[in-house]
Write a protein that holds these residues in place. Structure first.
Motif, PDB file in Angstrom:
ATOM      1  N   ASP A   1       0.839  -1.192   0.000  1.00 48.57           N
ATOM      2  CA  ASP A   1       0.000   0.000   0.000  1.00 48.57           C
ATOM      3  C   ASP A   1       0.877   1.246   0.000  1.00 48.57           C
ATOM      4  OD1 ASP A   1       0.840   0.461   2.664  1.00 48.57           O
ATOM      5  OD2 ASP A   1      -0.909  -0.585   3.496  1.00 48.57           O
TER       6      ASP A   1
ATOM      7  N   ASP B   1      -0.187  -5.777   1.006  1.00 47.49           N
ATOM      8  CA  ASP B   1      -1.575  -5.769   0.543  1.00 47.49           C
ATOM      9  C   ASP B   1      -1.944  -7.188   0.096  1.00 47.49           C
ATOM     10  OD1 ASP B   1      -4.042  -5.402  -0.609  1.00 47.49           O
ATOM     11  OD2 ASP B   1      -3.359  -4.026  -2.182  1.00 47.49           O
ATOM     12  N   PRO B   2      -2.395  -8.030   1.024  1.00 44.84           N
ATOM     13  CA  PRO B   2      -2.706  -9.420   0.666  1.00 44.84           C
ATOM     14  C   PRO B   2      -3.806  -9.547  -0.381  1.00 44.84           C
ATOM     15  CG  PRO B   2      -2.522  -9.172   3.045  1.00 44.84           C
ATOM     16  CD  PRO B   2      -2.551  -7.795   2.470  1.00 44.84           C
ATOM     17  N   ASP B   3      -4.824  -8.691  -0.302  1.00 41.88           N
ATOM     18  CA  ASP B   3      -5.906  -8.768  -1.288  1.00 41.88           C
ATOM     19  C   ASP B   3      -5.399  -8.423  -2.681  1.00 41.88           C
ATOM     20  OD1 ASP B   3      -7.708  -9.506   0.675  1.00 41.88           O
ATOM     21  OD2 ASP B   3      -8.423  -7.461   1.015  1.00 41.88           O
ATOM     22  N   GLY B   4      -4.521  -7.432  -2.755  1.00 43.33           N
ATOM     23  CA  GLY B   4      -3.926  -7.083  -4.038  1.00 43.33           C
ATOM     24  C   GLY B   4      -3.094  -8.227  -4.592  1.00 43.33           C
TER      25      GLY B   4
ATOM     26  N   THR C   1       2.170 -15.230   4.618  1.00 47.81           N
ATOM     27  CA  THR C   1       0.885 -14.821   4.042  1.00 47.81           C
ATOM     28  C   THR C   1       0.892 -14.984   2.531  1.00 47.81           C
ATOM     29  OG1 THR C   1       0.423 -13.263   5.837  1.00 47.81           O
ATOM     30  CG2 THR C   1      -0.686 -12.862   3.731  1.00 47.81           C
TER      31      THR C   1
ATOM     32  N   ILE D   1      -1.204 -17.723   0.120  1.00 47.68           N
ATOM     33  CA  ILE D   1      -2.163 -17.280  -0.894  1.00 47.68           C
ATOM     34  C   ILE D   1      -1.843 -17.907  -2.250  1.00 47.68           C
ATOM     35  CG2 ILE D   1      -2.910 -15.270  -2.248  1.00 47.68           C
ATOM     36  CD1 ILE D   1      -2.659 -13.617   0.342  1.00 47.68           C
TER      37      ILE D   1
ATOM     38  N   ARG E   1      -3.554 -11.456  -3.970  1.00 48.64           N
ATOM     39  CA  ARG E   1      -4.458 -12.516  -4.400  1.00 48.64           C
ATOM     40  C   ARG E   1      -5.018 -12.211  -5.787  1.00 48.64           C
ATOM     41  NH1 ARG E   1      -6.800 -16.567  -1.605  1.00 48.64           N
ATOM     42  NH2 ARG E   1      -6.203 -15.656   0.406  1.00 48.64           N
ATOM     43  N   SER E   2      -5.409 -10.971  -6.008  1.00 45.13           N
ATOM     44  CA  SER E   2      -5.947 -10.582  -7.308  1.00 45.13           C
ATOM     45  C   SER E   2      -4.889 -10.713  -8.401  1.00 45.13           C
ATOM     46  CB  SER E   2      -6.460  -9.141  -7.238  1.00 45.13           C
ATOM     47  OG  SER E   2      -6.900  -8.698  -8.493  1.00 45.13           O
TER      48      SER E   2
ATOM     49  N   GLU F   1      -4.462 -20.218  -4.303  1.00 40.00           N
ATOM     50  CA  GLU F   1      -4.967 -19.809  -5.613  1.00 40.00           C
ATOM     51  C   GLU F   1      -4.571 -20.794  -6.712  1.00 40.00           C
ATOM     52  OE1 GLU F   1      -7.149 -17.497  -6.278  1.00 40.00           O
ATOM     53  OE2 GLU F   1      -7.257 -16.954  -4.155  1.00 40.00           O
TER      54      GLU F   1
ATOM     55  N   ARG G   1      -4.197 -14.390  -9.191  1.00 39.46           N
ATOM     56  CA  ARG G   1      -5.282 -14.959  -9.999  1.00 39.46           C
ATOM     57  C   ARG G   1      -5.120 -14.594 -11.469  1.00 39.46           C
ATOM     58  NH1 ARG G   1     -10.610 -13.734  -6.159  1.00 39.46           N
ATOM     59  NH2 ARG G   1     -10.224 -15.444  -4.670  1.00 39.46           N
TER      60      ARG G   1
ATOM     61  N   LYS H   1      -3.333  -3.227  -8.944  1.00 42.53           N
ATOM     62  CA  LYS H   1      -3.147  -2.592  -7.639  1.00 42.53           C
ATOM     63  C   LYS H   1      -1.977  -3.255  -6.919  1.00 42.53           C
ATOM     64  CE  LYS H   1      -7.977  -1.210  -7.269  1.00 42.53           C
ATOM     65  NZ  LYS H   1      -9.241  -1.287  -6.500  1.00 42.53           N
TER      66      LYS H   1
END
Length: 330
Positions: free
Chosen positions: A46, A52-55, A90, A94, A57-58, A98, A61, A296
């Motif tokens: 960030d 930024d784990p969500d970033g 982390t 992920i 993961r996206s 994934e 993917r 991101k």
């Protein structure tokens, strides 16, 4: 007495089971390397430099959806050198989630052998398939010391290990038999682009060993590596423009020399010329290109720094041109 081993996840396996695991992972990686490029995902941060784990993961993917031969999280392009152990855990967790077994996951480990063992244990608990052993921190070492470093790391994990030679690590052909005698060492990633030396290493290695081109922009040397029997390569471009990376790989595999020349001259050569204008651009320029496409992934972490504004303008135009060449859009 039965030879058993307890891995980082607390599982016990016999020597035969360990051998079969190493062979299975080696086969899967070989198949992946022959079918597609190798993906080295970026690590999103960030604005304050936090993970930024969500970033991630996206991003992972999207990388998997592009069809690479294997996934290499938390390596050089993923800024392994700036990750704390909990962050590393982390991220590799992920990546394993994934991928869900669809393709091999190979995570970095490195620094001194004691630290490398800790990262290896984390990766093993997370369920990764193999490890990429980065060069040891800072020190230049004799061949005996390099072999012993690999041996000590390998003794702490059941995971197969690919040794990465670049910067101060230069394996000699005379050291290959000792490395090959380590049961879970399965190959070498090369970042030196010294094809005479690499040819000697390949000829000294067992036939089942894996070799792949790990140059900063590996497509530039793909033909040369293939000429000595090392056609597999990692692709930094895949992290921000898998369309371009896939198009080059198809042309390379099909011996479409005109198309390879076009992509090299119109995209890859200008990209390398831009990369060479800044220190650390082998990572920060890749991350900037991903941001230009809307990913991101955030900034790089210190000690790296984001590219200069004037270089971002050049990168933006080059990215558009490269995507146009392969019929893709921004």
């Amino acid at each position: 007495m039965i030879d058993t081993y307890t891995d980082g996840a607390g599982r016990t396996a016999s020597a035969e089971q360990r051998t079969e695991r190493v062979a299975t992972v080696t086969r899967r990686l070989r198949d992946g390397m022959s079918a597609a490029v190798l993906s080295f995902p970026l690590t999103p941060f960030d604005a304050d430099g936090g993970l930024d784990p969500d970033g991630f993961r996206s991003h992972v993917r999207e990388q998997i959806a592009a069809g690479p031969g294997a996934l290499f999280p938390c390596c050089g392009t993923g800024e392994f050198f700036s990750l704390a152990e909990p962050e590393y855990e982390t991220l590799v967790s992920i990546a394993v989630e994934e991928s869900d077994g669809a393709l091999p996951v190979v995570a970095a480990t490195g620094y001194g052998w004691a630290q490398a063992a800790r990262f290896a244990a984390i990766a093993e608990r997370a369920g990764v398939d193999a490890l990429l052993l980065m060069p040891p921190y800072l020190v230049e070492a004799p061949q005996a010391g390099l072999v012993e470093h690999v041996r000590r790391v390998a003794a702490t994990t059941e995971l197969p290990i690919i040794v990465y030679q670049r910067t101060q690590v230069k394996i000699t052909a005379s050291s290959v038999p000792a490395l090959a005698a380590i049961p879970n060492v399965i190959g070498l990633k090369d970042g030196h682009c010294d094809l005479d030396r690499l040819q000697r290493l390949r000829l000294a290695a067992p036939p089942e060993w894996l070799f792949f081109n790990g140059a900063a922009t590996a497509e530039m040397q793909a033909r040369q590596y293939a000429s000595i029997g090392v056609p597999a390569y990692s692709s930094a471009v895949h992290a921000f423009a898998p369309e371009i990376s896939r198009a080059f790989f198809r042309a390379f595999q099909d011996d479409d020399h005109a198309r390879v020349d076009e992509l090299l001259s119109e995209f890859y050569v200008p990209l390398v010329e831009l990369r060479d204008q800044g220190v650390g651009y082998a990572v920060s320029l890749v991350k900037a290109a991903a941001r230009l496409r809307g990913a991101k992934v955030g900034p790089v972490r210190a000690p790296l720094a984001d590219p200069a504004p004037e270089h971002l303008d050049v990168l933006d135009a080059l990215l558009t041109k490269g995507l146009d060449l392969v019929g893709a859009t921004r």
